[in-house]
Design an enzyme around this catalytic site. Structure first.
Site, mmCIF file in Angstrom:
data_model
loop_
_atom_site.group_PDB
_atom_site.id
_atom_site.type_symbol
_atom_site.label_atom_id
_atom_site.label_comp_id
_atom_site.label_asym_id
_atom_site.label_seq_id
_atom_site.Cartn_x
_atom_site.Cartn_y
_atom_site.Cartn_z
ATOM 1 N N ASN A 98 15.020 65.070 49.373
ATOM 2 C CA ASN A 98 14.753 65.140 47.930
ATOM 3 C C ASN A 98 13.671 64.143 47.544
ATOM 4 O OD1 ASN A 98 15.027 66.107 45.355
ATOM 5 N ND2 ASN A 98 17.115 65.364 45.024
ATOM 6 N N HIS A 153 23.468 62.595 39.065
ATOM 7 C CA HIS A 153 24.123 63.739 39.694
ATOM 8 C C HIS A 153 25.346 64.195 38.911
ATOM 9 C CE1 HIS A 153 21.646 62.851 43.276
ATOM 10 N NE2 HIS A 153 21.930 64.096 43.639
#
Length: 459
Positions: free
Chosen positions: A321, A354
């Site tokens: 990522n 998240h």
């Protein structure tokens, strides 16, 4: 596959196909409106009435970056946008609203990065010297208008699930000539072939090794060694899903021309051209561009081979990522005033971004305690003679521990709930945490005997 996954894949495939028509639009203003219009349509199809959340947070950020001073806009944007994400959006049921869907959550997450990142870019442009070589004073920031914030936030490329790219990258894709020259289909086809492999592995192994099995009563009756071994195939399934999703998202950008830059400009994931002087020279000489190789490294979000083959966790993190990693490094790690706390605060912000599930915090924040041990054995590896048995041994150990660490911690990321994560780790007697502690102690004991101190020159 869940219904959210099916909607997600279908919308991404539509966005990939639309890229061909999007690139053909020559007028910059028309291109902006086309990208934004499709973005709004995609967001509405993915979220329905919940589209009000991304619209509202973009509206407020547009006011922040166009009305507040560059001295304040980045702090206010960060505070408001993260507060909205964490204190309202994800707690919508507290206010009598429906909780966000999976696609809606991803859109809000990516908008959080983009809108806050834009405010930081404006701050950097205002504080950079006139001859700044990093490109902070790009023409993109000469006048960022209210509507420009919506164009950037809702452009269809990267809207659903990333990758994150800067406002400067978006502006360059509209006003610079590189997007017209890149080999869009060639790059996209290569990624689609990779996606086919990832998806096949995911569908085949996902049937036999689902993450839900961690929660089954039958699983807890299996042997200790089986419960340890299961983290590997389950994490492989998890990785294939992530690899396929990120690669699909990259395909949207490659077909749209977002993130296309000459390779000679030394492009970096998330950042864009590092050699901004070469970038400016090529921008002013279109004829020279034809001889250049154009890449999409700026929006390259995951280096799958790098993740699989590297020999330590720190490197694996940088290759996973990568565009989001750039955002965390540029706007949290480097900006946080207390150096000692930079690493834990960055991991905490990443976990908060998240979501609220305990599994995110166990997985992401535990890496902070793993890195000191990891760093010791990386030094052993680096100081060993090239091609020696010792170097190969330390390298294999580093690769094995990296793979074990990621697979072990990913179990909590998959089960998510605190009780389920603790049940699993308790069933294997917290072997991962114990092993890291033991290896750290052993490494500290071995350091004086293995590490070679640099010689001090006399006189």
């Amino acid at each position: 596959m869940s219904w959210d996954d099916i909607v997600y894949v279908l919308l991404l495939l539509f966005c990939i196909g639309f890229g061909h028509f999007y690139r053909e639009i020559k007028d910059p203003l028309a291109k902006q409106w086309a990208g934004t219009g499709v973005g709004f349509a995609v967001a509405f199809l993915a979220t329905g009435s919940q589209i009000i959340h991304p619209i509202f947070v973009t509206l407020v950020n547009a006011v922040i970056v166009t009305r507040l001073s560059w001295k304040q806009c980045h702090i206010v944007s960060f505070a408001f946008t993260f507060f909205y994400l964490l204190g309202f959006f994800r707690l919508a049921d507290w206010y009598g609203l429906s909780l966000p869907s999976g696609p809606g959550n991803m859109i809000q997450m990516m908008l959080t990065l983009k809108l806050v990142g834009l405010a930081f870019e404006i701050n950097s442009a205002a504080t950079a010297p006139a001859d700044d070589p990093s490109g902070a004073k790009s023409p993109a920031f000469d006048k960022v208008g209210f509507i420009d914030v919506f164009h950037y936030g809702f452009n269809y490329a990267g809207l659903l699930t990333g990758p994150y790219y800067r406002y400067r990258t978006y502006w360059d894709s509209i006003y610079r000539p590189f997007a017209q020259i890149a080999d869009h289909w060639g790059v996209t086809l290569g990624k689609l072939k990779e996606i086919a492999v990832y998806s096949t592995i995911y569908l085949l192994l996902g049937y036999y090794y689902p993450s839900e099995y961690f929660l089954a009563d039958e699983f807890m009756k299996r042997s200790f060694w089986y419960r340890i071994w299961y983290i590997y195939p389950s994490f492989l399934v998890f990785k294939m899903r992530i690899y396929a999703g990120m690669a699909l998202s990259e395909c949207v950008c490659t077909m749209a021309g977002v993130g296309a830059y000459p390779t000679s400009c030394t492009t970096i994931s998330g950042l864009g051209p590092k050699n901004y002087q070469a970038f400016e020279n090529l921008s002013k000489n279109p004829e020279k561009i034809k001889a250049e190789d154009i890449d999409f490294e700026t929006i390259h979000n995951i280096n799958t081979w790098g993740v699989e083959s590297c020999t330590n966790v720190r490197v694996a993190m940088k290759m996973w990522n990568t565009c989001t990693q750039y955002w965390m490094a540029a706007y949290v790690y480097k900006r946080f005033p207390h150096k000692v706390l930079r690493v834990p605060v960055t991991f905490l912000i990443s976990a908060l971004w998240h979501g609220y599930y305990a599994g995110y915090y166990i997985c992401i924040c535990s890496v902070v305690f793993y890195l000191p041990m990891d760093d010791i054995y990386v030094k052993f590896y680096k100081q060993s003679e090239e091609n020696s048995l010792a170097k190969k041994g330390w390298g294999f150990m580093g690769w094995f521990m990296k793979t074990f660490c990621m697979s072990y911690l990913a179990a909590s990321f998959q089960v998510l709930k605190l009780r389920d994560a603790l049940n699993y780790y308790g069933s294997v007697y917290y072997v991962g945490q114990v092993l890291v502690a033991v290896l750290y102690v052993i490494g500290r004991i071995l350091q004086p005997y293995i590490l070679v101190k640099p010689k001090v020159k006399e006189g």
